[in-house]
Design a protein around this motif. Structure first.
Motif, PDB file in Angstrom:
ATOM      1  N   LYS A 581       0.843  -1.116   0.050  1.00 42.54           N
ATOM      2  CA  LYS A 581       0.004   0.095  -0.094  1.00 42.54           C
ATOM      3  C   LYS A 581       0.798   1.380  -0.122  1.00 42.54           C
ATOM      4  CE  LYS A 581      -3.836  -2.419   0.028  1.00 42.54           C
ATOM      5  NZ  LYS A 581      -4.816  -2.505  -0.948  1.00 42.54           N
ATOM      6  N   GLY A 582       2.260   1.372  -0.126  1.00 35.14           N
ATOM      7  CA  GLY A 582       2.958   2.358  -0.172  1.00 35.14           C
ATOM      8  C   GLY A 582       3.248   2.866   1.107  1.00 35.14           C
ATOM      9  N   THR A 583       3.421   4.405   0.958  1.00 33.17           N
ATOM     10  CA  THR A 583       3.737   5.188   2.336  1.00 33.17           C
ATOM     11  C   THR A 583       2.287   5.838   2.692  1.00 33.17           C
ATOM     12  OG1 THR A 583       3.981   7.464   1.049  1.00 33.17           O
ATOM     13  CG2 THR A 583       5.883   5.879   1.011  1.00 33.17           C
ATOM     14  N   VAL A 584       2.558   6.331   4.029  1.00 36.95           N
ATOM     15  CA  VAL A 584       1.196   6.850   4.738  1.00 36.95           C
ATOM     16  C   VAL A 584       1.074   8.101   3.879  1.00 36.95           C
ATOM     17  CG1 VAL A 584       0.535   8.171   6.642  1.00 36.95           C
ATOM     18  CG2 VAL A 584       1.624   5.758   6.852  1.00 36.95           C
ATOM     19  N   ARG A 585       2.089   8.730   3.628  1.00 39.95           N
ATOM     20  CA  ARG A 585       1.754   9.952   2.839  1.00 39.95           C
ATOM     21  C   ARG A 585       1.168   9.777   1.478  1.00 39.95           C
ATOM     22  NH1 ARG A 585       6.272  14.790   1.336  1.00 39.95           N
ATOM     23  NH2 ARG A 585       5.311  15.869  -0.384  1.00 39.95           N
ATOM     24  N   ASP A 586       1.147   8.844   0.948  1.00 42.77           N
ATOM     25  CA  ASP A 586       0.683   8.376  -0.549  1.00 42.77           C
ATOM     26  C   ASP A 586      -0.902   8.546  -0.077  1.00 42.77           C
ATOM     27  OD1 ASP A 586       2.968   8.001  -1.854  1.00 42.77           O
ATOM     28  OD2 ASP A 586       2.904   6.005  -1.408  1.00 42.77           O
ATOM     29  N   HIS A 587      -1.292   8.111   1.083  1.00 42.47           N
ATOM     30  CA  HIS A 587      -2.802   8.265   1.068  1.00 42.47           C
ATOM     31  C   HIS A 587      -3.572   9.415   1.978  1.00 42.47           C
ATOM     32  CE1 HIS A 587      -3.205   3.913   0.257  1.00 42.47           C
ATOM     33  NE2 HIS A 587      -1.807   3.785   0.785  1.00 42.47           N
ATOM     34  N   LEU A 588      -2.634  10.279   1.880  1.00 43.47           N
ATOM     35  CA  LEU A 588      -3.009  11.646   2.661  1.00 43.47           C
ATOM     36  C   LEU A 588      -3.460  12.882   1.760  1.00 43.47           C
ATOM     37  CD1 LEU A 588      -0.769  11.689   5.893  1.00 43.47           C
ATOM     38  CD2 LEU A 588      -3.178  10.821   5.723  1.00 43.47           C
ATOM     39  N   HIS A 616      13.618   2.591  20.364  1.00 42.17           N
ATOM     40  CA  HIS A 616      14.365   3.348  21.523  1.00 42.17           C
ATOM     41  C   HIS A 616      14.649   2.454  22.854  1.00 42.17           C
ATOM     42  CE1 HIS A 616      12.583   7.520  20.058  1.00 42.17           C
ATOM     43  NE2 HIS A 616      13.000   6.972  19.348  1.00 42.17           N
ATOM     44  N   LYS A 617      13.851   1.441  22.980  1.00 41.04           N
ATOM     45  CA  LYS A 617      14.075   0.765  24.339  1.00 41.04           C
ATOM     46  C   LYS A 617      14.079  -0.738  24.044  1.00 41.04           C
ATOM     47  CE  LYS A 617      13.365   4.526  26.659  1.00 41.04           C
ATOM     48  NZ  LYS A 617      14.596   5.065  27.372  1.00 41.04           N
ATOM     49  N   GLY A 618      13.707  -1.299  23.030  1.00 44.71           N
ATOM     50  CA  GLY A 618      13.725  -2.819  22.754  1.00 44.71           C
ATOM     51  C   GLY A 618      14.830  -3.278  22.175  1.00 44.71           C
ATOM     52  N   ALA A 619      15.336  -2.298  21.408  1.00 39.45           N
ATOM     53  CA  ALA A 619      16.703  -2.742  20.473  1.00 39.45           C
ATOM     54  C   ALA A 619      18.255  -2.661  21.565  1.00 39.45           C
ATOM     55  CB  ALA A 619      16.837  -1.860  19.298  1.00 39.45           C
ATOM     56  N   SER A 620      19.137  -3.567  21.296  1.00 35.12           N
ATOM     57  CA  SER A 620      20.152  -3.497  22.180  1.00 35.12           C
ATOM     58  C   SER A 620      20.801  -1.914  21.749  1.00 35.12           C
ATOM     59  CB  SER A 620      20.965  -4.562  21.651  1.00 35.12           C
ATOM     60  OG  SER A 620      22.343  -4.454  22.487  1.00 35.12           O
ATOM     61  N   GLY A 621      21.072  -1.419  22.861  1.00 31.57           N
ATOM     62  CA  GLY A 621      21.802   0.008  23.062  1.00 31.57           C
ATOM     63  C   GLY A 621      21.077   1.132  22.620  1.00 31.57           C
ATOM     64  N   GLY A 622      19.669   0.829  21.981  1.00 31.13           N
ATOM     65  CA  GLY A 622      18.962   2.073  21.844  1.00 31.13           C
ATOM     66  C   GLY A 622      19.086   2.718  20.427  1.00 31.13           C
ATOM     67  N   ILE A 623      18.190   2.924  19.703  1.00 27.86           N
ATOM     68  CA  ILE A 623      18.438   3.372  18.328  1.00 27.86           C
ATOM     69  C   ILE A 623      17.450   4.732  17.987  1.00 27.86           C
ATOM     70  CG2 ILE A 623      18.115   3.080  15.857  1.00 27.86           C
ATOM     71  CD1 ILE A 623      18.981   0.068  16.547  1.00 27.86           C
ATOM     72  N   ILE A 624      17.846   5.840  17.769  1.00 29.55           N
ATOM     73  CA  ILE A 624      17.076   6.723  17.271  1.00 29.55           C
ATOM     74  C   ILE A 624      17.287   6.739  15.872  1.00 29.55           C
ATOM     75  CG2 ILE A 624      17.163   9.334  17.452  1.00 29.55           C
ATOM     76  CD1 ILE A 624      18.712   9.416  19.935  1.00 29.55           C
ATOM     77  N   HIS A 625      15.935   6.978  15.312  1.00 19.21           N
ATOM     78  CA  HIS A 625      15.688   7.116  13.817  1.00 19.21           C
ATOM     79  C   HIS A 625      16.154   8.343  12.962  1.00 19.21           C
ATOM     80  CE1 HIS A 625      13.321   7.096   9.857  1.00 19.21           C
ATOM     81  NE2 HIS A 625      13.290   5.639  10.176  1.00 19.21           N
ATOM     82  N   ARG A 626      15.798   9.479  13.620  1.00 18.19           N
ATOM     83  CA  ARG A 626      16.469  10.704  12.914  1.00 18.19           C
ATOM     84  C   ARG A 626      15.905  11.234  11.788  1.00 18.19           C
ATOM     85  NH1 ARG A 626      22.695  13.086  12.294  1.00 18.19           N
ATOM     86  NH2 ARG A 626      22.855  11.053  11.631  1.00 18.19           N
ATOM     87  N   ASP A 627      15.011  10.167  11.270  1.00 19.24           N
ATOM     88  CA  ASP A 627      14.180  10.948   9.926  1.00 19.24           C
ATOM     89  C   ASP A 627      12.617  10.254   9.948  1.00 19.24           C
ATOM     90  OD1 ASP A 627      13.826  12.458   7.718  1.00 19.24           O
ATOM     91  OD2 ASP A 627      14.881  10.874   6.390  1.00 19.24           O
ATOM     92  N   VAL A 628      12.004  10.484  11.073  1.00 22.30           N
ATOM     93  CA  VAL A 628      10.421  10.057  10.949  1.00 22.30           C
ATOM     94  C   VAL A 628       9.792  11.193  10.214  1.00 22.30           C
ATOM     95  CG1 VAL A 628       8.655   9.663  12.560  1.00 22.30           C
ATOM     96  CG2 VAL A 628      10.986   8.840  13.286  1.00 22.30           C
ATOM     97  N   LYS A 629       8.937  10.516   9.354  1.00 26.98           N
ATOM     98  CA  LYS A 629       8.025  11.298   8.634  1.00 26.98           C
ATOM     99  C   LYS A 629       7.163  10.410   7.854  1.00 26.98           C
ATOM    100  CE  LYS A 629      11.719  11.365   4.757  1.00 26.98           C
ATOM    101  NZ  LYS A 629      12.345  12.420   3.976  1.00 26.98           N
ATOM    102  N   SER A 630       6.042  10.952   7.250  1.00 25.68           N
ATOM    103  CA  SER A 630       5.029  10.148   6.786  1.00 25.68           C
ATOM    104  C   SER A 630       5.344   9.336   5.581  1.00 25.68           C
ATOM    105  CB  SER A 630       3.772  11.026   6.361  1.00 25.68           C
ATOM    106  OG  SER A 630       4.263  12.071   5.532  1.00 25.68           O
ATOM    107  N   SER A 631       6.469   9.790   4.944  1.00 24.22           N
ATOM    108  CA  SER A 631       6.816   8.927   3.711  1.00 24.22           C
ATOM    109  C   SER A 631       7.811   7.839   4.176  1.00 24.22           C
ATOM    110  CB  SER A 631       7.707   9.917   2.686  1.00 24.22           C
ATOM    111  OG  SER A 631       8.897  10.741   3.300  1.00 24.22           O
ATOM    112  N   ASN A 632       8.265   7.845   5.259  1.00 23.96           N
ATOM    113  CA  ASN A 632       9.093   6.873   5.871  1.00 23.96           C
ATOM    114  C   ASN A 632       8.268   5.803   6.791  1.00 23.96           C
ATOM    115  OD1 ASN A 632      11.497   7.618   4.823  1.00 23.96           O
ATOM    116  ND2 ASN A 632      12.432   8.452   6.369  1.00 23.96           N
ATOM    117  N   ILE A 633       7.083   5.912   6.826  1.00 22.45           N
ATOM    118  CA  ILE A 633       6.222   4.913   7.232  1.00 22.45           C
ATOM    119  C   ILE A 633       5.428   4.282   6.294  1.00 22.45           C
ATOM    120  CG2 ILE A 633       4.022   4.586   8.938  1.00 22.45           C
ATOM    121  CD1 ILE A 633       5.056   7.084  10.289  1.00 22.45           C
ATOM    122  N   LEU A 634       5.571   2.862   6.107  1.00 18.89           N
ATOM    123  CA  LEU A 634       5.187   2.226   5.050  1.00 18.89           C
ATOM    124  C   LEU A 634       3.689   1.304   5.327  1.00 18.89           C
ATOM    125  CD1 LEU A 634       8.423   1.139   3.475  1.00 18.89           C
ATOM    126  CD2 LEU A 634       7.217   3.069   2.912  1.00 18.89           C
TER     127      LEU A 634
END
Length: 834
Positions: A581-588, A616-634
């Motif tokens: 279904k593509g990205t969230v942005r595609d449907h907005l 943030h909490k479940g992955a070992s060491g913690g990971i910050i995404h740094r580019d959260v946006k509607s086109s990066n949510i599939l």
């Protein structure tokens, strides 16, 4: 009486101006022909004839214009509306240009043609760029996505002196610029008069004169060119190759007007003695415009015909109004009044002494400069005079052009830069050869040092054919900063070529900063998405390595899965699970994809929040995404949300002693955490801020940044908070879901995004808190719990108990488990070790 006398003198004054300027125009234009010098078929080595005008556009390589050498050519093999759009010149470097030698000072017509075609070698729809000429912006933040099926022609009028003239194309970050064709030619002398009447309405109503120096210092951009009372007039009919559109879509009171019977005879452009009127000629407007008109249906003084034209707010506009009395049997039978913004301007076809200005059936026109109000429309009306003996109000044509002042923000073109560099060399020579040599050596060493960095930052992302040439080494095993990368995920280049039909342009399903994304099917039948960097460029290597490292170590239902990667023959390719279904942005917004319901949007937000919380909490060491946006949510085939694109991600450790990572600012404008932007200290709360912007996008169905909107609305985060605080949030909600949202659900949802968008990171919730609030929003929407306006789930014990009980109910969320006791436990159940 005194007022009447003043008005008569005023009318006489402007009539005299019209008579003088247009008598000169008639004399000079009679011998004018359009120069053939600069009609350019961009990106082509062949001349083409435009079918509509039968005019030849010269091959770019044979034209007398020059252009930047560091540019490319692309060819379109599919159907196009004109051969002008078969090719394009592509610019990937900043300040690329076309250069022209101006031999005669005057007013020039400039037309730029754009069609964002897609072919086996290119997809121009991803282009974003600026276009400028000396002192003026022609296009700002131009986005080619809206011009894939229909060509766009932008038209400008500029006063240009003798000398060199350049059109500069500046690609925006990680994009490129293009143009398909250029028309550039001088207009007849006095085509636009140096002295134009200004019409002021309201309390300062009246006519004044626009200074000639001011008029020449402005650029005119065509906004509307209207054939009133007739059909569209195409370029082939107009003597200056202009398009005129029918007026029907702009008419307000259709009941007051009717189309005239077309005048079948040739229009009698006035020749000879020009001392009695502002006469037109064949270059001002063609026969077809003057042969049709809208006329009023009655001589009643209570009726007007009114047109409403969309224009920029609070801006000067040049208006040209065309008239030709094609009905009257005798001179002087038709006269009427002109109105702008419902304010009287002038009486048409009759001067202050009652003498007729125009001979029978001869066309004429009036020019005005009018400052638009804040309504976003320009209203123009004609109304009858009670003493008129025949048809008493009509209009044949309207032209509206925006006046633009010069701008100091326009970058200097290459010519100016060359002059300054030359001056620096001269000064250096005076100071001594030793200094000059030192400067050259230092500059050379600095260039060597930064060449690799510039290669990474270069914004040339255009696709090229796959090639079997180049080294077969693996960059991930040679000096990699990530020696523990999972090499077991490697997929051979030949397998990816097979899956994507050798990177066929028809398989392209997306494009990002890294490169094109292709749909493919592996030999085992698995559908995949292959993200391919430009071969051999060396760009994006750190992001490539980071994405592999992150995704090879984590698995989660709401994080996109990495199937494999390819790092051979100068290729960098990442292969993911295919998201139907593509990205969230595609449907907005700006899309033909199906609209999402409010319940679906909440489910998607909850899924994305689960994925981010696990990072943030479940992955070992913690990971910050740094580019959260509607086109990066599939979205997969069931609309389950999965966070994607980990190329900018940063890993911990993050602990109580150090809760941030010091790093350069990267991300996407509109989503960037302002605290991170200012301090360069990245935290988990930076992702929370970006996710707050996504929540607003989901609610309002508009982009995070829209430069075309007024300043206070351009930034969605600021605008959304402002509307919430004013109590008008409902006004900006996506109309397609406005009636679906439970008021309590909306209230809690707005509280959630507001907390996410706090300027100070310490005031923002964790992703665990955000996820908890969104689950509560979902239950409020279902009506499973009732929330009073004064309650706050973040602090109210009773609300927490209600939410715990609500989570025991069946959930539409694909992740919710009936016996979940905590959000963390739910996420852990969704994750899996590699």
């Amino acid at each position: 009486m005194a007022t009447l006398l003043c008005n008569k003198i005023q009318h006489f004054h402007f009539t005299l101006i019209f008579l003088i300027q247009l008598s000169l125009l008639q004399f000079i234009s009679s011998s004018y022909t359009i120069p053939n010098k600069y009609f350019i078929n961009c990106g082509s080595n062949n001349n083409v004839t435009e079918p509509e005008t039968n005019h030849v556009f010269v091959a770019e390589s044979y034209s007398e214009a020059s252009f930047s050498s560091r540019s490319k050519i692309y060819t379109n093999q599919s159907f196009v509306p004109s051969p002008l759009y078969k090719t394009a010149r592509i610019f990937t470097q900043t300040h690329s240009w076309y250069g022209f030698n101006i031999e005669t000072t005057g007013t020039y017509m400039l037309r730029l043609h754009f069609l964002a075609f897609a072919s086996s070698t290119s997809n121009l729809s991803s282009a974003k760029f600026n276009v400028s000429v000396p002192n003026f912006w022609l296009l700002r933040n131009f986005d080619a996505r809206n011009y894939t099926n229909m060509a766009l022609v932008k038209e400008f009028l500029l006063h240009i002196p003798i000398g060199n003239f350049k059109i500069t194309f500046t690609p925006l970050l990680q994009s490129f610029a293009f143009v398909n064709a250029i028309e550039f030619f001088i207009l007849p002398l006095h085509f636009i008069s140096d002295n134009v009447a200004i019409f002021s309405y309201g309390t300062n109503r009246g006519l004044t004169t626009y200074p000639s120096t001011t008029m020449q210092a402005q650029m005119l951009e065509t906004i509307h060119r209207i054939n009133v009372g007739g059909e569209n007039v195409t370029r082939g009919i107009d003597n200056l190759w202009r398009n005129w559109l029918s007026d029907d879509g702009y008419l307000l009171n259709r009941e007051n007007a009717k189309n005239s019977t077309p005048y079948n005879s040739s229009i009698k452009y006035h020749v000879g003695d020009d001392s009695k009127g502002p006469y037109s000629n064949k270059f001002i407007a063609p026969n077809a415009v003057y042969q049709t008109a809208k006329q009023i249906i009655s001589n009643s003084s209570n009726l007007n015909i009114t047109w409403s034209f969309p224009v920029d707010k609070d801006t000067d506009h040049f208006i040209r109004l065309h008239f030709c009395d094609i009905w009257s049997s005798n001179i002087g039978l038709a006269y009427f009044s002109l109105y702008i913004y419902d304010n009287y301007v002038i009486e048409i076809n009759k001067n202050i002494d009652g003498d007729v200005l125009a001979p029978l059936h001869s066309p004429y026109y009036y020019d005005y400069v009018v400052h638009s109000d804040n309504s976003g429309v320009m209203k123009i009306s004609v109304g009858p005079d009670k003493t008129a003996k025949e048809i008493s109000a009509f209009l044949n044509g309207v032209e509206i052009m925006k006046l633009s002042n010069s701008s100091d923000s326009v970058p200097l073109d290459g010519e100016h830069k060359h002059k300054y560099n030359h001056l620096a060399v001269v000064i250096g020579a005076v100071l001594g050869g030793f200094v000059l040599v030192c400067v050259v050596v230092v500059g050379f060493l600095w260039r060597l040092k930064t060449r690799k960095q510039k290669a990474v930052e270069n914004s040339d992302w255009l696709p090229i054919h796959v090639t079997a040439l180049g080294s077969s080494h693996c960059r991930l095993t040679e000096g990699s900063p990530h020696p523990n990368i999972n090499l077991g995920l490697k997929i051979s280049l030949i397998d990816i070529q097979f899956a994507t039909n050798n990177f066929d342009a028809k398989e392209i399903i997306g494009k990002g900063g890294f490169g094109n994304v292709y749909k493919g099917v592996l030999k085992n039948g698995m559908k995949v998405a292959a993200k391919r960097s430009e071969p051999g460029s060396g760009q994006g290597l750190p992001e490539f390595q980071t994405e592999i490292m992150v995704l090879s170590k984590i698995r989660h239902r709401h994080l996109v899965s990495l199937i494999g990667y390819c790092d051979e023959r100068n290729e960098m390719i990442l292969v993911y699970e295919y998201m139907e279904k593509g990205t969230v942005r595609d449907h907005l917004y700006n899309t033909n994809s199906p609209t999402l319901s409010w319940m679906q949007r909440l489910e998607i937000c909850i899924g994305a929040a689960r994925g981010l919380h696990y990072l943030h909490k479940g992955a070992s060491g913690g990971i910050i995404h740094r580019d959260v946006k509607s086109s990066n949510i599939l979205l997969d085939e069931n609309y389950v949300a999965k966070v994607a694109d980990f190329g900018l991600s940063k890993t911990g450790p993050l602990d109580d002693n150090q809760s941030y990572i010091s790093t350069g600012v990267k991300g996407t404008f509109g989503y960037l955490d302002p605290e991170y932007f200012m301090s360069q200290q990245l935290t988990e709360k930076s992702d929370v801020y970006s996710f707050g912007v996504v929540l607003l996008e989901v609610l309002c169905a508009r982009s995070a940044i829209d430069p075309l909107l007024p300043r206070d609305q351009a930034n969605l985060a600021e605008w959304g908070i402002l509307c919430k605080n004013k109590g008008i949030l409902e006004d900006i909600i996506d109309p397609s879901i406005n009636g679906q949202i439970n008021p309590n659900s909306l209230r809690k949802f707005s509280e959630t995004f507001e907390k996410c968008l706090q300027e100070d990171g310490c005031d923002r919730p964790t992703m665990s808190d955000v996820l908890w609030d969104l689950e509560y929003v979902l239950q409020l929407q279902r009506g499973a719990v009732h929330r009073e306006p004064h309650e706050d789930s973040s602090s109210s014990t009773s609300a927490s108990l209600l939410l715990h009980n609500a989570r025991l109910l069946p959930s539409l969320s694909a992740l919710s488990e009936v016996d979940d006791m905590s959000i963390v436990k739910a996420d852990e159940s969704d994750s899996a070790a590699d």
